[in-house]
Design an enzyme around this catalytic site. Structure first.
Site, PDB file in Angstrom:
ATOM      1  N   SER A 198       0.833  -1.205   0.000  1.00 37.17           N
ATOM      2  CA  SER A 198       0.000   0.000   0.000  1.00 37.17           C
ATOM      3  C   SER A 198       0.866   1.252   0.000  1.00 37.17           C
ATOM      4  O   SER A 198       1.979   1.262   0.553  1.00 37.17           O
ATOM      5  CB  SER A 198      -0.858  -0.030   1.268  1.00 37.17           C
ATOM      6  OG  SER A 198      -1.414   1.228   1.517  1.00 37.17           O
ATOM      7  N   TYR A 223      -1.600  -1.261  11.267  1.00 32.04           N
ATOM      8  CA  TYR A 223      -1.945  -1.747   9.924  1.00 32.04           C
ATOM      9  C   TYR A 223      -0.836  -1.385   8.933  1.00 32.04           C
ATOM     10  O   TYR A 223      -0.321  -2.236   8.206  1.00 32.04           O
ATOM     11  CB  TYR A 223      -3.289  -1.149   9.463  1.00 32.04           C
ATOM     12  CG  TYR A 223      -3.481  -1.218   7.970  1.00 32.04           C
ATOM     13  CD1 TYR A 223      -3.789  -2.416   7.340  1.00 32.04           C
ATOM     14  CD2 TYR A 223      -3.301  -0.077   7.174  1.00 32.04           C
ATOM     15  CE1 TYR A 223      -3.925  -2.481   5.969  1.00 32.04           C
ATOM     16  CE2 TYR A 223      -3.439  -0.132   5.800  1.00 32.04           C
ATOM     17  CZ  TYR A 223      -3.748  -1.331   5.198  1.00 32.04           C
ATOM     18  OH  TYR A 223      -3.873  -1.397   3.837  1.00 32.04           O
ATOM     19  N   LYS A 232       2.080  -3.701   6.682  1.00 31.76           N
ATOM     20  CA  LYS A 232       2.398  -3.635   5.245  1.00 31.76           C
ATOM     21  C   LYS A 232       3.909  -3.530   5.057  1.00 31.76           C
ATOM     22  O   LYS A 232       4.498  -4.208   4.216  1.00 31.76           O
ATOM     23  CB  LYS A 232       1.689  -2.433   4.586  1.00 31.76           C
ATOM     24  CG  LYS A 232       0.187  -2.617   4.426  1.00 31.76           C
ATOM     25  CD  LYS A 232      -0.146  -3.678   3.387  1.00 31.76           C
ATOM     26  CE  LYS A 232      -1.618  -3.944   3.271  1.00 31.76           C
ATOM     27  NZ  LYS A 232      -1.946  -5.198   2.575  1.00 31.76           N
TER      28      LYS A 232
HETATM   29  C1  WQD Z   1      -9.530   9.397   1.253  1.00 37.54           C
HETATM   30  C2  WQD Z   1      -9.776  10.870   1.539  1.00 37.54           C
HETATM   31  C3  WQD Z   1     -10.249  11.362   3.849  1.00 37.54           C
HETATM   32  C4  WQD Z   1     -14.070   9.370   4.209  1.00 37.54           C
HETATM   33  C5  WQD Z   1      -6.892   4.364   3.267  1.00 37.54           C
HETATM   34  C6  WQD Z   1      -5.789   3.552   3.870  1.00 37.54           C
HETATM   35  C7  WQD Z   1      -4.881   3.016   2.800  1.00 37.54           C
HETATM   36  C8  WQD Z   1      -5.671   2.214   1.792  1.00 37.54           C
HETATM   37  C9  WQD Z   1      -6.878   2.961   1.309  1.00 37.54           C
HETATM   38  C10 WQD Z   1      -6.488  -0.025   2.462  1.00 37.54           C
HETATM   39  C11 WQD Z   1      -9.100  11.343   2.838  1.00 37.54           C
HETATM   40  C12 WQD Z   1     -11.418  11.703   2.958  1.00 37.54           C
HETATM   41  C13 WQD Z   1     -12.881   9.869   3.701  1.00 37.54           C
HETATM   42  C14 WQD Z   1     -15.106  10.296   4.543  1.00 37.54           C
HETATM   43  C15 WQD Z   1     -13.691  12.107   3.806  1.00 37.54           C
HETATM   44  N1  WQD Z   1      -5.963   0.985   2.352  1.00 37.54           N
HETATM   45  N2  WQD Z   1     -12.692  11.205   3.502  1.00 37.54           N
HETATM   46  N3  WQD Z   1     -14.875  11.619   4.310  1.00 37.54           N
HETATM   47  O1  WQD Z   1      -7.160   7.309   4.053  1.00 37.54           O
HETATM   48  O2  WQD Z   1      -6.371   7.796   1.689  1.00 37.54           O
HETATM   49  O3  WQD Z   1      -6.364   5.478   2.560  1.00 37.54           O
HETATM   50  O4  WQD Z   1      -7.609   3.534   2.386  1.00 37.54           O
HETATM   51  O5  WQD Z   1      -6.949  -0.903   2.838  1.00 37.54           O
HETATM   52  O6  WQD Z   1      -3.902   2.250   3.352  1.00 37.54           O
HETATM   53  O7  WQD Z   1      -5.046   4.377   4.757  1.00 37.54           O
HETATM   54  O8  WQD Z   1      -8.509   6.547   2.027  1.00 37.54           O
HETATM   55  O9  WQD Z   1     -10.880   6.580   1.371  1.00 37.54           O
HETATM   56  O10 WQD Z   1     -10.302   6.640   3.834  1.00 37.54           O
HETATM   57  O11 WQD Z   1      -9.851   8.653   2.437  1.00 37.54           O
HETATM   58  O12 WQD Z   1     -13.545  13.325   3.637  1.00 37.54           O
HETATM   59  O13 WQD Z   1     -16.166   9.927   5.037  1.00 37.54           O
HETATM   60  O14 WQD Z   1     -11.181  11.064   1.744  1.00 37.54           O
HETATM   61  O15 WQD Z   1     -10.091  12.334   4.842  1.00 37.54           O
HETATM   62  O16 WQD Z   1      -8.636  12.625   2.622  1.00 37.54           O
HETATM   63  P1  WQD Z   1      -7.062   6.899   2.654  1.00 37.54           P
HETATM   64  P2  WQD Z   1      -9.966   7.039   2.437  1.00 37.54           P
END
Ligand code: WQD
Length: 347
Positions: free
Chosen positions: A127, A152, A156
């Site tokens: 990741s 987590y 990785k």
């Molecule tokens: C993306 C953006 C949030 C939800 C994570 C893991 C990574 C990978 C993918 C897997 C951020 C914003 C989110 C919401 C929002 N892993 N957001 N409102 O954090 O980039 O990555 O998932 O298993 O390892 O860390 O992905 O989709 O959670 O967030 O504003 O309700 O969307 O703040 O900027 P992230 P995400």
């Protein structure tokens, strides 16, 4: 002779899309999953999409060394793609031992059995989280990893290291780690997609559940980041594009094209998109309005990260191709499919 690929964790979101692409590319696939974080919905969808009713499926846990050993003893496996693992960042902070035990033990068992039974090729699903908050953007595979901010993320990094050290020590195996950016969307058939447990942590499932009315309002976490529109930027990669990258990587291994015994590739589009751009894109692609509000920053979020995918483009011959609007239309079609399914099962 047809080559056989084992997909551990193959009933989940990424594993099921990878299974489809492998079968469509002509590989025999064995799917194994302990169903701890998913049900058989996606595996059934894979059978429908591929028209193959006889894909071998094993409900098993790779933390069990005897079961793992048995699978490799009773099947001729040419390559293994390892997805089995827990993936909720917040839960990993609350229950670190559960994460270390599960994610490390299962991978160690897979590598051990693979090398003892002539399975030379091991692909690990890593990741972009390993890059932490990068000093320079976009990130290349040479960008230094930062210390992980969650157990987590740490698993990785540790699994990458376990693979790197193992292939160095054991000449009979080689390994590839694919570092995914933010996989989103669903198969265009709308038969497989993301099935989060409870309230989604990830952005796109939260968007689609809000659009369908399961959630009242999407919170946009932070609008004061040092980015063009103040919201975080990510490299959102279509799940089918991401799945295809695995086919290219497996082929490279099986064809003996690897230049080193251990290779790492960024799997992303190379194009940053902000959270707001994604929301507006979703509204446009599906001709609807989303209920959202701005909320405080979420702890641990990286302000901006996106890939330099040049190495994967050049060495694997893979490139992200799907348009974001198609990806977001597919995500919405999948959510509607789920809603119809649950309506018909109530009737
Ligand atoms: C993306 C953006 C949030 C939800 C994570 C893991 C990574 C990978 C993918 C897997 C951020 C914003 C989110 C919401 C929002 N892993 N957001 N409102 O954090 O980039 O990555 O998932 O298993 O390892 O860390 O992905 O989709 O959670 O967030 O504003 O309700 O969307 O703040 O900027 P992230 P995400």
């Amino acid at each position: 002779m047809r080559k056989c690929v084992l997909v551990s964790g193959g009933a989940g979101f990424i594993g099921s899309h990878v299974t489809v692409e492998l079968i469509e590319a002509g590989y025999d696939v064995i799917v194994a999953d302990n169903l701890s974080n998913c049900d058989m919905t996606c595996f059934e969808g894979v059978k429908k999409i591929t028209g193959k009713d006889d894909i071998p499926f094993f409900k098993m846990d790779f933390c069990d060394p005897v079961a793992t050993e048995l699978l490799f003893t009773t099947h001729q496996i040419d390559a293994v793609i390892h997805f089995s693992g827990f993936k909720a960042v917040g839960e990993s902070v609350a229950e670190p031992l559960k994460y270390y035990r599960n994610n490390l033990e299962s991978f160690i068992n897979v590598i051990e059995s693979a090398r003892c039974h002539g399975c030379e090729n091991i692909l690990f699903s890593s990741s972009a989280t390993v890059y932490g908050i990068p000093e320079k953007l976009p990130v290349t595979e040479e960008t230094p990893r930062q210390s992980a901010t969650s157990p987590y993320g740490n698993t990785k990094q540790m699994c990458e290291d376990i693979l790197r050290d193992s292939v160095k020590a054991y000449p009979e195996i080689k390994g590839i780690a694919l570092r995914y950016f933010n996989p989103i969307g669903a198969h265009p058939s709308a038969l497989i997609g993301e099935l989060p447990n409870g309230i989604p942590n990830n952005l796109v499932p939260f968007i689609t559940q809000t659009a369908i009315g399961r959630r009242e309002c999407l919170s946009v976490f932070g609008d004061d980041y040092p980015t063009p529109d103040g919201t975080c930027q990510r490299d959102f990669i279509d799940i089918v594009d991401l799945a295809k990258a695995h086919v290219f990587a497996v082929r490279r291994m099986l064809d003996g094209k690897m230049k080193k015994e251990y290779e790492i590739y960024n799997i992303g589009t190379g194009k940053p998109l902000s959270v707001m751009e994604l929301i507006v894109g979703f509204e446009k692609a599906n001709n609807l309005k989303l209920n959202y509000k701005f909320a405080p920053r979420r702890e641990g979020d990286v302000p901006a990260i996106w890939a330099d995918p040049t190495l994967a483009n050049k060495e694997l011959g893979w490139k992200a191709e799907r348009k974001t609007e198609d990806t977001l239309a597919a995500a919405w079609a999948w959510e509607k499919h789920l809603a119809e399914d649950s309506r018909s099962s109530r009737e």
